[in-house]
Scaffold this active site. Structure first.
Site, short mmCIF file in Angstrom:
data_model
loop_
_atom_site.label_atom_id
_atom_site.label_comp_id
_atom_site.label_asym_id
_atom_site.label_seq_id
_atom_site.Cartn_x
_atom_site.Cartn_y
_atom_site.Cartn_z
N HIS A 47 -7.34 -0.40 -9.88
CA HIS A 47 -7.05 0.71 -8.97
C HIS A 47 -5.73 1.40 -9.33
CE1 HIS A 47 -7.33 2.83 -5.12
NE2 HIS A 47 -6.07 2.50 -4.88
N ASP B 150 0.86 -1.18 0.00
CA ASP B 150 0.00 0.00 0.00
C ASP B 150 0.90 1.23 0.00
OD1 ASP B 150 -1.66 2.18 1.06
OD2 ASP B 150 -3.14 0.62 1.43
#
Lengths: 429, 429
Positions: A337, A241
């Site tokens: 994404h 992330d």
């Protein structure tokens, strides 16, 4: 959840201070201790006798996790470019009825004093709760910001930055207003849970009758030493992330993240400051975990194992957006994404992600109440978070698996100089 | 909250396993890595190439926090005498309607397989969530227990230990039944929050249709390295918590904590097991923090700074119960927590405290929902927790500042031998 990398820890901000930059002799001794711990030196009897102010009976030198110290004073506030910490608290306050600019100024002065002391590993006050006793500063940072409503409550509307105008509504929002916004926002991070909790209690106590807690959230990241992976965190979906976070060494880092001294539309008291967008993003883990690995990777556009784009290479390899497979299909799906959040697809918009994961047990249906306390930093939210989130809102494959449950936008002024408190240039300007 | 010390980490259980005791060649390689990290050896290219099964692309050796590994197999289950971990999850399950002894046996088999794999730093299964990827075992422990209701639901009433008879009511109890008890109980602890969360999700997934989560709580302790204080933890009141814990090196430690192979009234399947009393003890911190330091120390009977009895000395000094001050008053007040819980005042009753702190934000009144996930271990709750709590119930000065909000009592069988699953001697006996 735009995709960026977590910040790297600038060595200067995370390691022990040199005596010249230390706010007091006591701190410089701790700094030396910290350095000794970090480099593995064994302190002799003399070194061992140098104790913490908070723990006079403690003669054993601290190890490196406890000894790490971030700097309170500086051009920017701490907790923005400092490395991710193992524990975090986000807390918003509303000024009490009747409290105005004067009470707010006194509060920010108290808070600054407390933050400086705690970040140096000292007690908050003579009636300190002592929860952090025995531990070092443990990379504690305390960061203060102002919300939109602060300026009307204090008669400072003319000083309100345009950038604090409310964020647009996004179709994916399911916002709980009682856990959103707030006059004042404090971000606390530390590598030790008791140090972080201690700071939270001290900050709450300082609020006294001037302000009341509006909402409070707890988060976490990896423990120092649990992984050798050097930079990128994993979130509770198991994804790396923050692969594309800008880095403090980038030439345009300051321009993207911090408000300049002049030339922007910001009020002068925001020089050296930044805007924080805070979103409590719940992950629908029961649904997510039912997907196959391949399906998860197609949602993100990257390999779960190492964060490499599905088009090949390793984590930092540029994504090949045109690459097709044998059947002629795009290797990185159109709604992936990572494709949508690529900076070069967004007019160069960049945000500095610095999140905490959160986990508040299970909800009434037995589903995990867990996800990301997304905190991102930028010089201009209308060029940073907003366009990214707008794009995500229109077609991100990840949106089925997340839910934005709370939101805040805060003006975080520059760091306090010696003898100054955070926000003084606003409150006494 | 009887006063005892947290367990010391028996070196053998916390450090890397020797190759001879490792369950697989993969684990022994990790064990060697762990040892190298702990002693500061620098691994060369060959060492660096030894990767984790969970992170094949990860060539960097793990540091000591991640590499620490507890043993799944053994005479006792892990998570009892192992050192306090930075993060913990407690979760209780109820068997699903229609699920009985057979389904419970299959579940315990699945759970044991998962626990063994995760504690060795491996993936839980081929569709692992990967949240723990890159990190080592980080001292992960997973511990399984059976509640009173388990035995009637599985037709095993005859095997139910008398020690599982419900605890007596205490006048200070404010128990939420929905967060108390349960057919099955799992305690997860690890020094990394993502490793602990990963294990929790894997355990919940394994439950499948056989059992449903009844309640779940999150807790924490200090981060390794944040303090040089060698043994005793601090709780969220700022007190050293657990000064008088029995130690594994004590001659009567096993007798007090673990069920013997024979000669006790326990069923034979409990040999090597222990009973866990679990209490969610909320601390009324807003009230507590209003007390002066002296008032707090009189409530506890010990110095906050170093845990020494008010009668003098240091943390481990025996308390002088008769000592009076110049005015003839007892130095350690009659209702001081530490006086009431002294083992020699309680027929030698001893429990092994192994708690986590908890902090679930603020409640509807803005008060902190924080305190202690008290977990204590003993061979016989009627000689351990019950008499201590009864005494506390009658006159403990601390009782004004705490509230027991949930309670559980679980029979935790001995450790599984190689090839065996936890509870097999009960479920297939």
């Amino acid at each position: 959840m735009p995709e960026q990398s977590p910040p790297q820890a600038p060595t200067s901000a995370r390691t022990a201070a040199s005596p010249e930059t230390s706010p007091s002799p006591g701190v410089s001794r701790r700094a030396l201790l910290g350095t000794a711990g970090a480099t593995g030196l064994v302190l002799g009897a003399a070194g061992g006798a140098v104790g913490y102010a908070a723990a006079p009976s403690q003669a054993t030198p601290l190890t490196s996790v406890g000894a790490n110290m971030a700097m309170f004073h500086g051009k920017h506030q701490p907790g923005i470019t400092d490395g991710l910490q193992a524990k975090g608290h986000l807390v918003a306050f509303d000024l009490a009825p009747g409290a105005g600019r004067r009470e707010a100024a006194a509060l920010l002065r108290r808070w600054s004093t407390t933050a400086e002391r705690l970040m140096a590993g000292e007690s908050a006050s003579s009636d300190d709760t002592d929860v952090a006793r025995d531990a070092g500063p443990s990379s504690l940072t305390v960061t203060f910001g102002f919300g939109h409503s602060f300026f009307s409550r204090t008669g400072l509307e003319k000083q309100r930055p345009v950038s604090l105008d409310p964020l647009p509504d996004f179709s994916s929002d399911h916002l709980d207003k009682s856990r959103s916004d707030g006059d004042l926002w404090v971000q606390i991070g530390a590598d030790d849970a008791l140090v972080a909790f201690h700071a939270l209690r001290a900050i709450q106590k300082d609020a006294g009758s001037a302000a009341k807690v509006r909402w409070q959230m707890n988060g976490f990241n990896r423990t120092p030493g649990a992984t050798a992976h050097p930079m990128t965190a994993r979130n509770l979906m198991g994804q790396l992330d923050g692969t594309r976070n800008p880095r403090p060494t980038d030439a345009d880092f300051d321009k993207r993240i911090f408000v300049p001294a002049s030339g922007s539309g910001d009020p002068s008291w925001m020089a050296g400051g930044s805007y924080a967008v805070v979103r409590r993003i719940r992950m629908l883990l029961d649904d997510w975990e039912k997907l196959s690995l391949t399906a998860q990777e197609n949602v993100i556009g990257r390999r779960k194992s190492n964060g490499a784009p599905l088009s090949g290479g390793s984590e930092k390899t540029a994504m090949d957006l045109e690459k097709t497979d044998a059947k002629g299909d795009l290797v990185v799906p159109l709604n992936a994404h990572a494709r949508i959040t690529r900076p070069d697809q967004n007019g160069g918009a960049a945000i500095l992600r610095r999140p905490f994961s959160y986990h508040d047990g299970i909800d009434a249906d037995g589903a995990p109440d867990a996800g990301l306390l997304f905190v991102c930093w930028q010089a201009d939210p209308l060029r940073g978070f907003v366009p990214l989130q707008r794009k995500l809102d229109r077609g991100d494959a990840l949106s089925k698996y997340i839910r934005h449950e709370a939101s805040g936008l805060f003006a975080v002024p520059g760091g306090a100089a010696k003898g100054e408190y955070v926000g003084q240039r606003l409150l006494e300007g």
